[in-house]
Scaffold this active site. Structure first.
Site, PDB file in Angstrom:
ATOM      1  N   MET A  41     -79.646   4.553   2.355  1.00  0.00           N
ATOM      2  CA  MET A  41     -80.426   4.121   3.517  1.00  0.00           C
ATOM      3  C   MET A  41     -81.123   2.813   3.189  1.00  0.00           C
ATOM      4  O   MET A  41     -81.895   2.746   2.219  1.00  0.00           O
ATOM      5  CB  MET A  41     -81.458   5.181   3.907  1.00  0.00           C
ATOM      6  CG  MET A  41     -80.860   6.491   4.393  1.00  0.00           C
ATOM      7  SD  MET A  41     -82.122   7.704   4.833  1.00  0.00           S
ATOM      8  CE  MET A  41     -82.750   8.147   3.201  1.00  0.00           C
ATOM      9  N   GLN A 108     -74.378   1.625  -3.888  1.00  0.00           N
ATOM     10  CA  GLN A 108     -73.494   1.352  -2.759  1.00  0.00           C
ATOM     11  C   GLN A 108     -73.348  -0.151  -2.528  1.00  0.00           C
ATOM     12  O   GLN A 108     -74.342  -0.874  -2.393  1.00  0.00           O
ATOM     13  CB  GLN A 108     -73.978   2.009  -1.469  1.00  0.00           C
ATOM     14  CG  GLN A 108     -72.918   1.903  -0.378  1.00  0.00           C
ATOM     15  CD  GLN A 108     -73.306   2.565   0.925  1.00  0.00           C
ATOM     16  OE1 GLN A 108     -74.226   2.101   1.587  1.00  0.00           O
ATOM     17  NE2 GLN A 108     -72.603   3.620   1.312  1.00  0.00           N
ATOM     18  N   CYS A 137     -71.317   1.713   7.925  1.00  0.00           N
ATOM     19  CA  CYS A 137     -72.518   1.208   8.597  1.00  0.00           C
ATOM     20  C   CYS A 137     -72.135   0.423   9.854  1.00  0.00           C
ATOM     21  O   CYS A 137     -71.378  -0.551   9.779  1.00  0.00           O
ATOM     22  CB  CYS A 137     -73.314   0.311   7.657  1.00  0.00           C
ATOM     23  SG  CYS A 137     -74.815  -0.367   8.418  1.00  0.00           S
ATOM     24  N   LYS A 178     -67.587   5.786   1.552  1.00  0.00           N
ATOM     25  CA  LYS A 178     -68.275   6.468   2.654  1.00  0.00           C
ATOM     26  C   LYS A 178     -67.774   5.881   3.960  1.00  0.00           C
ATOM     27  O   LYS A 178     -67.901   4.674   4.193  1.00  0.00           O
ATOM     28  CB  LYS A 178     -69.791   6.303   2.531  1.00  0.00           C
ATOM     29  CG  LYS A 178     -70.603   7.104   3.544  1.00  0.00           C
ATOM     30  CD  LYS A 178     -72.088   7.014   3.207  1.00  0.00           C
ATOM     31  CE  LYS A 178     -72.911   7.926   4.112  1.00  0.00           C
ATOM     32  NZ  LYS A 178     -72.998   7.418   5.505  1.00  0.00           N
ATOM     33  N   ASN A 242     -71.780  14.230   5.894  1.00  0.00           N
ATOM     34  CA  ASN A 242     -72.997  13.508   6.243  1.00  0.00           C
ATOM     35  C   ASN A 242     -73.162  13.550   7.750  1.00  0.00           C
ATOM     36  O   ASN A 242     -72.208  13.304   8.483  1.00  0.00           O
ATOM     37  CB  ASN A 242     -72.932  12.065   5.738  1.00  0.00           C
ATOM     38  CG  ASN A 242     -74.156  11.246   6.116  1.00  0.00           C
ATOM     39  OD1 ASN A 242     -74.057  10.070   6.445  1.00  0.00           O
ATOM     40  ND2 ASN A 242     -75.325  11.848   6.084  1.00  0.00           N
TER      41      ASN A 242
END
Length: 479
Positions: A41, A108, A137, A178, A242
């Site tokens: 985050m 990340q 994202c 991810k 997630n």
């Protein structure tokens, strides 16, 4: 004769530095299974949040997405007092870490170029256990440069970055990705197959599409087919769910629906980093926020980040009053530096909080916490819904607090324990969402119902409606 300090590798060189001696076992696909992870985050995934997440039971923690080009222009600086490692840019640190979190830290990368991604990875590889490529994202700051969710539309580039990272990194450094769901399930499966073939150890699937936002429910029912598909490939790759996981107990529901090997928590951890524990802290204004700010100050976390994270914390209230909540929130909003918060945090340096966290994490011995909370193949189940061995390991950092630590955050109250016991699932695996309402006098400011006792928030009603008097004599006004 003193030993030379370890020099970071030259990012422009294709030759890897001499393999460092590892004080922990390298990450394997199994280390990504049966766990609860802190999601990456931006801003919220600061060093203090990651440390507290590990203390309270997180198996692994993801750092915030860091753009590859940004880290290339930094200098690695080690604080001689705290040991905090800062990658300092031209004006401020770009990334903070501490050696205590290294066995559990996934860095990340935001990238749209294989070569640049490898250069960035070489810059920080000595301080992390693995790398994760951000392919999910949807924010413009990431997608405008072809990074993040934009990679979902360019699978060739996505896979070339993962392949480059896997080939360039030594085997003890893990590589993962991810992603988000694609609109069509078949397209998602095709992309997943290509990603698995790059040699990743784990794949995190945010169960929303690129156009969905967190206010929309996650499409977790689509994940089971993906998990079965990955398992059918026979690579042993872990699939992490997630999206909409609210904490330790909610991970049971998620895994039963999806079959995922682990769960990753984002929004709930942003609100309460102790949610990885079966008994998360309550009344955060007293039990957590002051200690968090002291720790952040000790590790030299930038005040703007600390202020942002602290303003996001909110948990269940058991003993806290409305005035406590207002006072802490108002102090955070008005503060411009750490000194402005001393009325709330006291004059402590944060060293006690840091020492308590270090000792709690050291008890793991570099092992990753296993939280087996699935029925059936998860082993003998205790009355709380998970195996006894997993219970001990998962709660060690949350309940077995070292005696040397200090501060209100390290001493959960009896009321908190009673509250948490109400949330414990029964032996049959069910869990309702009912909670016993708090006891004590009611807050008049909240009692706006027509038949509630008279208070300054409402006009009095005639007695013929309230039934307080046998005759319709008007009730006198209050005040």
């Amino acid at each position: 004769m003193s030993r030379r300090s370890h020099s970071p590798p030259d990012p422009s060189s294709s030759r890897l530095a001499k393999r460092p001696r590892l004080d922990f076992e390298p990450l394997t696909p199994d280390d990504y299974k049966d766990g609860l992870m802190l999601a990456p985050m931006v801003r919220s995934g600061a060093l203090p949040t990651r440390l507290y997440s590990l203390k309270h039971g997180a198996s692994l923690v993801w750092g915030p997405e860091t753009v590859d080009k940004a880290i290339l222009h930094t200098e690695r600086v080690v604080d001689p007092v705290t040991g905090v490692v800062s990658y300092v840019g031209k004006t401020k640190p770009i990334f903070l870490t501490h050696p205590i979190e290294k066995p559990y830290l996934i860095y990340q990368i935001g990238s749209a170029d294989p070569e640049t991604a490898v250069q960035a990875a070489k810059m920080v590889m000595q301080d992390v256990a693995g790398f994760d490529l951000n392919c999910g994202c949807p924010k413009p700051f990431s997608t405008h440069a072809g990074m993040g969710a934009a990679l979902l539309s360019n699978p060739d580039l996505l896979c070339s970055i993962l392949t480059a990272l896997r080939q360039a990194m030594p085997p003890e450094i893990s590589v993962s990705a991810k992603i988000r769901l694609l609109p069509e399930q078949n397209d998602t499966l095709k992309l997943v197959e290509r990603i698995i073939n790059t040699g990743v150890n784990a794949l995190t699937v945010h169960c929303r599409t690129r156009n969905q936002r967190k206010r929309e429910p996650a499409l977790i029912d689509r994940l089971r087919e993906i998990v079965e598909f990955v398992e059918g490939m026979g690579r042993g790759v872990a699939v992490i769910e997630n999206g909409d996981c609210e904490g330790f107990w909610d991970a049971r529901r998620i895994r039963e629906i999806t079959g995922a090997h682990s769960c990753m928590i984002a929004t709930a951890a942003e609100a309460n980093p102790t949610c990885f524990s079966p008994t998360p802290l309550t009344d955060l204004e007293k039990t957590f926020i002051p200690a968090y700010i002291r720790l952040a100050r000790y590790v030299n976390n930038h005040w703007s980040l600390t202020k942002y994270c602290s303003s996001m914390f909110i948990g269940d209230h058991v003993n806290g009053s409305r005035s406590d909540l207002k006072n802490v929130r108002a102090a955070i909003q008005q503060a411009k530096c750490y000194e402005d918060m001393e009325q709330i945090t006291g004059t402590g340096t944060g060293e006690d909080e840091f020492r308590g966290i270090v000792e709690a994490i050291q008890k793991r011995g570099g092992r990753r916490v296993k939280v087996q909370i699935l029925n059936g193949d998860s082993g003998p189940m205790s009355s709380k819904g998970f195996s006894d061995s997993a219970t001990t390991e998962a709660t060690t950092t949350a309940t077995d607090v070292p005696t040397t630590s200090a501060g209100p955050e390290d001493a959960p109250s009896t009321a908190q324990s009673e509250c948490s016991s109400k949330l414990t699932p029964e032996a049959d695996g069910t869990r309702d969402r009912l909670q016993t309402p708090p006891t004590g006098p009611a807050d008049p400011s909240l009692m706006n119902a027509p038949l509630a006792p008279a208070n300054e928030m409402r006009m009095p009603l005639p007695a013929m409606i309230t039934g307080e008097l046998p005759t319709p004599t008007p009730t006198p006004r209050i005040g």
